[in-house]
Design a protein around this motif. Structure first.
Motif, PDB file in Angstrom:
ATOM      1  N   MET A  27       0.843  -1.175   0.000  1.00 18.71           N
ATOM      2  CA  MET A  27       0.000   0.000   0.000  1.00 18.71           C
ATOM      3  C   MET A  27       0.892   1.242   0.000  1.00 18.71           C
ATOM      4  O   MET A  27       1.766   1.392   0.842  1.00 18.71           O
ATOM      5  N   THR A  28       0.691   2.134  -0.940  1.00 16.46           N
ATOM      6  CA  THR A  28       1.446   3.368  -1.022  1.00 16.46           C
ATOM      7  C   THR A  28       0.768   4.435  -0.175  1.00 16.46           C
ATOM      8  O   THR A  28      -0.434   4.652  -0.286  1.00 16.46           O
ATOM      9  N   VAL A  29       1.544   5.071   0.674  1.00  9.53           N
ATOM     10  CA  VAL A  29       1.026   6.123   1.534  1.00  9.53           C
ATOM     11  C   VAL A  29       1.447   7.457   0.949  1.00  9.53           C
ATOM     12  O   VAL A  29       2.631   7.692   0.710  1.00  9.53           O
ATOM     13  N   ARG A  30       0.492   8.312   0.699  1.00  5.07           N
ATOM     14  CA  ARG A  30       0.788   9.640   0.157  1.00  5.07           C
ATOM     15  C   ARG A  30       0.759  10.656   1.288  1.00  5.07           C
ATOM     16  O   ARG A  30      -0.230  10.760   2.006  1.00  5.07           O
ATOM     17  N   LEU A  31       1.856  11.381   1.420  1.00  9.09           N
ATOM     18  CA  LEU A  31       1.973  12.381   2.466  1.00  9.09           C
ATOM     19  C   LEU A  31       2.147  13.751   1.843  1.00  9.09           C
ATOM     20  O   LEU A  31       2.892  13.923   0.889  1.00  9.09           O
ATOM     21  N   ASP A  67       1.709  16.601   6.594  1.00  9.55           N
ATOM     22  CA  ASP A  67       2.000  15.259   7.128  1.00  9.55           C
ATOM     23  C   ASP A  67       3.492  15.119   7.427  1.00  9.55           C
ATOM     24  O   ASP A  67       3.883  14.620   8.489  1.00  9.55           O
ATOM     25  N   ARG A  68       4.338  15.545   6.506  1.00  4.53           N
ATOM     26  CA  ARG A  68       5.782  15.420   6.693  1.00  4.53           C
ATOM     27  C   ARG A  68       6.274  16.277   7.868  1.00  4.53           C
ATOM     28  O   ARG A  68       7.118  15.845   8.650  1.00  4.53           O
ATOM     29  N   ASP A  93      -4.418   9.899  13.079  1.00  8.24           N
ATOM     30  CA  ASP A  93      -5.277   8.714  12.931  1.00  8.24           C
ATOM     31  C   ASP A  93      -5.165   8.131  11.527  1.00  8.24           C
ATOM     32  O   ASP A  93      -5.074   6.917  11.355  1.00  8.24           O
ATOM     33  N   ARG A  94      -5.174   9.005  10.505  1.00  9.92           N
ATOM     34  CA  ARG A  94      -5.074   8.537   9.124  1.00  9.92           C
ATOM     35  C   ARG A  94      -3.725   7.874   8.854  1.00  9.92           C
ATOM     36  O   ARG A  94      -3.649   6.796   8.254  1.00  9.92           O
ATOM     37  N   MET A  95      -2.650   8.500   9.328  1.00 11.50           N
ATOM     38  CA  MET A  95      -1.320   7.933   9.087  1.00 11.50           C
ATOM     39  C   MET A  95      -1.127   6.615   9.848  1.00 11.50           C
ATOM     40  O   MET A  95      -0.444   5.714   9.360  1.00 11.50           O
ATOM     41  N   GLN A 133      -3.064   4.030   7.727  1.00 10.97           N
ATOM     42  CA  GLN A 133      -2.394   3.735   6.463  1.00 10.97           C
ATOM     43  C   GLN A 133      -1.029   3.080   6.643  1.00 10.97           C
ATOM     44  O   GLN A 133      -0.429   2.627   5.677  1.00 10.97           O
ATOM     45  N   GLY A 134      -0.532   3.064   7.860  1.00 11.98           N
ATOM     46  CA  GLY A 134       0.765   2.460   8.099  1.00 11.98           C
ATOM     47  C   GLY A 134       1.951   3.397   7.953  1.00 11.98           C
ATOM     48  O   GLY A 134       3.093   2.949   8.016  1.00 11.98           O
ATOM     49  N   ALA A 135       1.713   4.680   7.763  1.00  7.83           N
ATOM     50  CA  ALA A 135       2.823   5.642   7.701  1.00  7.83           C
ATOM     51  C   ALA A 135       3.438   5.812   9.089  1.00  7.83           C
ATOM     52  O   ALA A 135       4.645   6.013   9.224  1.00  7.83           O
ATOM     53  N   ILE A 136       2.603   5.719  10.122  1.00  6.95           N
ATOM     54  CA  ILE A 136       3.068   5.706  11.506  1.00  6.95           C
ATOM     55  C   ILE A 136       2.821   4.296  12.013  1.00  6.95           C
ATOM     56  O   ILE A 136       1.690   3.809  11.999  1.00  6.95           O
ATOM     57  N   LEU A 137       3.883   3.649  12.461  1.00  8.75           N
ATOM     58  CA  LEU A 137       3.766   2.269  12.928  1.00  8.75           C
ATOM     59  C   LEU A 137       3.520   2.178  14.426  1.00  8.75           C
ATOM     60  O   LEU A 137       3.082   1.149  14.916  1.00  8.75           O
ATOM     61  N   GLY A 138       3.808   3.241  15.145  1.00  8.20           N
ATOM     62  CA  GLY A 138       3.605   3.248  16.587  1.00  8.20           C
ATOM     63  C   GLY A 138       4.424   4.352  17.219  1.00  8.20           C
ATOM     64  O   GLY A 138       5.099   5.117  16.543  1.00  8.20           O
TER      65      GLY A 138
END
Length: 142
Positions: A1-5, A9-10, A43-45, A48-53
């Motif tokens: 899955m591609t995460v668009r930031l 976001d950055r 929450d969105r990131m 989507q897996g852009a933030i893993l924890g």
């Protein structure tokens, strides 16, 4: 899955990398947006897996004890996935990276003593499919 930031976001990720415990209200003030915007972005990131924890980053060199090293590992054939699974079972291996070039994997090792460090090196080298390795002990952070 591609995460668009996007730029916001950055910027938010950069702030969270610096202080993962920063309150949402403080992040909102710094970035000049509402608290709801920041919470929705986080929450969105996460979804989507852009933030893993979120985690604590401890200063490893602070206590001065233990042995830290980088191990370069060459694997044979198509055994990388199986070797990665085995290496993830070592509590002394804190990070594991795939790489290009002569070496296939890079392991960041942290052991409590030279004896533990020696044991980890021996055990890694006996894994089926590990062809070669080179290890460098980390001395002083500069």
């Amino acid at each position: 899955m591609t995460v668009r930031l996007d730029d916001l976001d950055r910027q938010l990720l950069a702030l969270l990398r610096s202080d993962g415990r920063a309150p949402v209200s403080k992040l909102a003030d710094i970035l000049g947006v509402t608290r709801g915007t920041i919470q929705a972005r986080i929450d969105r990131m996460l979804a989507q897996g852009a933030i893993l924890g979120f985690t604590v980053r401890a200063r490893e060199e602070h206590d001065g004890s233990g042995v830290r090293a980088i191990m370069l590992i060459e694997v044979t054939g198509k055994s990388t996935s199986a070797i990665v699974r085995r290496l993830r079972g070592f509590p002394e291996i804190h990070k594991l990276h795939t790489t290009n070039g002569a070496w296939d994997l890079v392991a960041e090792i942290s052991a409590a003593s030279l004896q533990d460090f020696d044991r980890v090196l021996r055990e890694v080298r006996t894994i089926d499919g590990v062809l070669n390795s080179e290890t460098s002990i980390l001395l002083t952070a500069v």
